[in-house]
Design an enzyme around this catalytic site. Structure first.
Site, short mmCIF file in Angstrom:
data_model
loop_
_atom_site.label_atom_id
_atom_site.label_comp_id
_atom_site.label_asym_id
_atom_site.label_seq_id
_atom_site.Cartn_x
_atom_site.Cartn_y
_atom_site.Cartn_z
N GLY A 146 0.80 -1.22 0.00
CA GLY A 146 0.00 0.00 0.00
C GLY A 146 0.83 1.26 0.00
CB ILE A 169 2.57 4.31 4.47
CG1 ILE A 169 3.79 4.88 5.21
CG2 ILE A 169 1.78 3.35 5.35
CD1 ILE A 169 4.54 5.95 4.45
N GLY A 170 2.91 1.20 3.22
CA GLY A 170 3.47 -0.12 3.49
C GLY A 170 4.71 -0.43 2.69
CE LYS A 193 -5.05 5.95 10.85
NZ LYS A 193 -3.94 6.87 10.52
#
Length: 315
Positions: A18, A20-21, A137
């Site tokens: 993804g 930022i992954g 979150k």
């Protein structure tokens, strides 16, 4: 470091392909000698569509585990050979972490868990509790507080990604934009409000540094960043590197708030961007001090480097 602090050695990454992954995964690979094992958990569709990428990762020594993130048996099987879970799941699947955390709590091997944060501090101030982009979150954090007692939890709070902020915004330039080709900028607020940024490369580096600095503090919240700058600072750096003045417009904080309200009312897909950029302009990324020092103060990229990359990307 206390002797009973969990020492992450076998790292399993979710969301590795993804936004930022992929930066987190690169940082793990770059420092793979610090770990006994690195693996990613990916879906059958991603494994098929990105077969060349999966082959490359396997050649780099990364274990590729294929399964459904919502399938308990798939996740349990993946956990067996790992002691640490790093989640980089995106906003659209952020609640999948509740299952991941519950299974990790009952796992005989998982001791450390990094939930997907990597952005605005969702508990910065009392007003944070009602911000729409924070709600999922916040539900994950609530689940952790109420149900997870036997895992070492670290929230890596990075603030906005400078790579995305210091770029051209084609669809909604009023939320801030830096157009290299046209030498045009839209600055938020007065242009003088400070924002603490983290480069996407540094998110990976800082996370790896955190993994290598275990702690008995639980949960541990690390507020880290690369540099702090104003929109005017960013513009000045563009003009300095390009040797030319730019045309500048401003979106005042009041105008940004008005556009934000309309975006949510009309189900505009950019509504989240309006809210986050309003939060940043209001000072929602500024802390008394940052926590980079707690994880060895690793080297980070500079505003100058980020602007140079933005110029290269747009030209």
């Amino acid at each position: 470091m206390p002797s009973d602090a969990p020492v992450p050695k076998k790292i399993l990454l979710f969301g590795a392909t993804g936004t930022i992954g992929k930066y987190i995964l690169k940082a793990l690979i770059d420092d793979k000698t610090s770990f006994e094992k690195i693996g990613i958990f990916t879906s059958p569709g991603t494994s098929k569509d990105k077969a060349d990428k999966m082959k490359y990762l396997k050649e780099k020594g990364v274990e590729v585990l294929v399964g459904d993130v919502n399938n308990e048996e798939n996740v349990k099987a993946a956990y067996k050979d790992y002691d640490t879970v790093v989640s980089a799941l995106g906003r659209n699947v952020i609640l999948a972490q509740i299952l991941l955390l519950s299974l990790a709590r009952n796992s005989s091997t998982i001791r450390t868990f990094y939930p997907s944060e990597y952005g605005t501090d969702i508990e910065y101030a009392p007003s944070s509790a009602i911000e729409k982009p924070h709600q999922l979150k916040l539900r994950v954090r609530k689940h952790i507080r109420e149900n997870i007692t036997n895992l070492s939890i670290t929230y890596l709070v990075t603030g906005p990604y400078s790579d995305l902020y210091i770029s051209k915004m084609d669809t909604a330039p009023q939320v801030g934009s830096f157009d290299v080709q046209q030498r045009k900028a839209v600055l938020l607020g007065t242009g003088k409000e400070e924002v603490s940024f983290t480069t996407m490369t540094d998110v990976g580096r800082l996370l790896v540094a955190a993994l290598k600095t275990p702690t008995i503090e639980n949960p541990r919240t690390l507020k880290v960043n690369s540099f702090t700058a104003t929109p005017s600072d960013i513009l000045a750096e563009f003009e300095n590197q390009m040797g030319k003045k730019w045309d500048v417009n401003y979106t005042s904080l009041g105008s940004l708030k008005g556009a934000e309200m309309k975006a949510w009312e009309s189900n505009d897909p950019f509504a989240t961007a309006y809210t986050l950029r309003r939060i940043w302009t209001e000072g929602g990324t500024l802390y008394e001090k940052r926590d980079n020092w707690k994880i060895g103060d690793p080297a980070t990229e500079t505003l100058e480097e980020q602007v140079r990359k933005a110029i290269e990307a747009q030209t």
